[in-house]
Design a protein around this motif. Structure first.
Motif, short mmCIF file in Angstrom:
data_model
loop_
_atom_site.label_atom_id
_atom_site.label_comp_id
_atom_site.label_asym_id
_atom_site.label_seq_id
_atom_site.Cartn_x
_atom_site.Cartn_y
_atom_site.Cartn_z
N ALA A 19 0.84 -1.20 0.00
CA ALA A 19 0.00 0.00 0.00
C ALA A 19 0.87 1.26 0.00
O ALA A 19 0.56 2.23 -0.70
N LEU A 20 1.96 1.23 0.75
CA LEU A 20 2.87 2.38 0.76
C LEU A 20 3.53 2.57 -0.60
O LEU A 20 3.67 3.71 -1.08
N ARG A 21 3.92 1.48 -1.22
CA ARG A 21 4.52 1.58 -2.55
C ARG A 21 3.52 2.11 -3.56
O ARG A 21 3.88 2.90 -4.45
N ALA A 22 2.27 1.69 -3.47
CA ALA A 22 1.24 2.20 -4.37
C ALA A 22 1.05 3.70 -4.16
O ALA A 22 0.94 4.46 -5.12
N LEU A 23 1.05 4.11 -2.91
CA LEU A 23 0.93 5.54 -2.60
C LEU A 23 2.08 6.31 -3.24
O LEU A 23 1.86 7.34 -3.89
N ALA A 24 3.29 5.81 -3.08
CA ALA A 24 4.46 6.48 -3.64
C ALA A 24 4.41 6.51 -5.16
O ALA A 24 4.88 7.47 -5.79
N SER A 25 3.84 5.49 -5.75
CA SER A 25 3.73 5.44 -7.21
C SER A 25 2.71 6.43 -7.75
O SER A 25 2.97 7.11 -8.74
N TYR A 26 1.57 6.53 -7.08
CA TYR A 26 0.48 7.38 -7.58
C TYR A 26 0.57 8.82 -7.08
O TYR A 26 0.06 9.71 -7.75
N PRO A 28 3.71 10.62 -5.51
CA PRO A 28 5.07 10.66 -4.96
C PRO A 28 5.29 11.78 -3.94
O PRO A 28 6.08 11.64 -3.02
N GLU A 29 4.57 12.88 -4.10
CA GLU A 29 4.73 13.99 -3.16
C GLU A 29 4.22 13.63 -1.76
O GLU A 29 4.63 14.21 -0.77
N GLU A 30 3.33 12.65 -1.69
CA GLU A 30 2.79 12.21 -0.40
C GLU A 30 3.72 11.22 0.31
O GLU A 30 3.62 11.03 1.51
N ALA A 31 4.61 10.60 -0.42
CA ALA A 31 5.44 9.52 0.11
C ALA A 31 6.45 9.99 1.15
O ALA A 31 6.97 9.18 1.91
N THR A 32 6.72 11.29 1.20
CA THR A 32 7.69 11.78 2.17
C THR A 32 7.02 12.43 3.38
O THR A 32 7.69 13.01 4.22
N ARG A 33 5.73 12.28 3.49
CA ARG A 33 5.03 12.84 4.65
C ARG A 33 5.43 12.09 5.92
O ARG A 33 5.78 10.90 5.86
N ARG A 55 15.16 0.00 1.15
CA ARG A 55 15.38 0.97 0.06
C ARG A 55 14.23 1.99 0.01
O ARG A 55 14.46 3.18 -0.17
N PHE A 56 13.00 1.51 0.16
CA PHE A 56 11.85 2.41 0.18
C PHE A 56 11.97 3.39 1.35
O PHE A 56 11.75 4.60 1.18
N ALA A 57 12.33 2.88 2.53
CA ALA A 57 12.46 3.72 3.71
C ALA A 57 13.55 4.78 3.51
O ALA A 57 13.37 5.93 3.91
N GLN A 58 14.63 4.40 2.88
CA GLN A 58 15.70 5.36 2.60
C GLN A 58 15.23 6.42 1.59
O GLN A 58 15.50 7.61 1.76
N ARG A 59 14.55 5.97 0.58
CA ARG A 59 14.07 6.89 -0.47
C ARG A 59 13.07 7.90 0.05
O ARG A 59 13.02 9.05 -0.39
N THR A 60 12.26 7.49 1.03
CA THR A 60 11.24 8.39 1.57
C THR A 60 11.74 9.20 2.76
O THR A 60 11.02 10.04 3.27
#
Length: 64
Positions: A19-26, A28-33, A55-60
């Motif tokens: 679900a987090l990856r889907a959020l980041a995909s659709y 991306p500006e929300e993924a760093t909240r 990797r996702f945690a590092q990217r966000t």
């Protein structure tokens, strides 16, 4: 984000991560909240071996 929290609450970490990856995909500006970073960090603490999670945690910005 809400879906990820629900899956996390139901002890379904892989579904929460998806679900987090889907959020980041659709959205991306929300993924760093902060809330997204918090869930990613919590998942990483409890499931450090999950493929792609670190990797996702590092990217966000959830971990450095």
């Amino acid at each position: 984000m809400d879906v990820a929290r629900v899956w996390q609450g139901l002890d379904e970490p892989l579904k929460a991560f998806h679900a987090l990856r889907a959020l980041a995909s659709y959205a991306p500006e929300e993924a760093t909240r902060p809330k997204v970073r918090a869930v990613a960090s919590e998942l990483l603490v409890t499931n450090p071996e999950m493929p792609g999670l670190r990797r996702f945690a590092q990217r966000t910005g959830a971990v450095v």
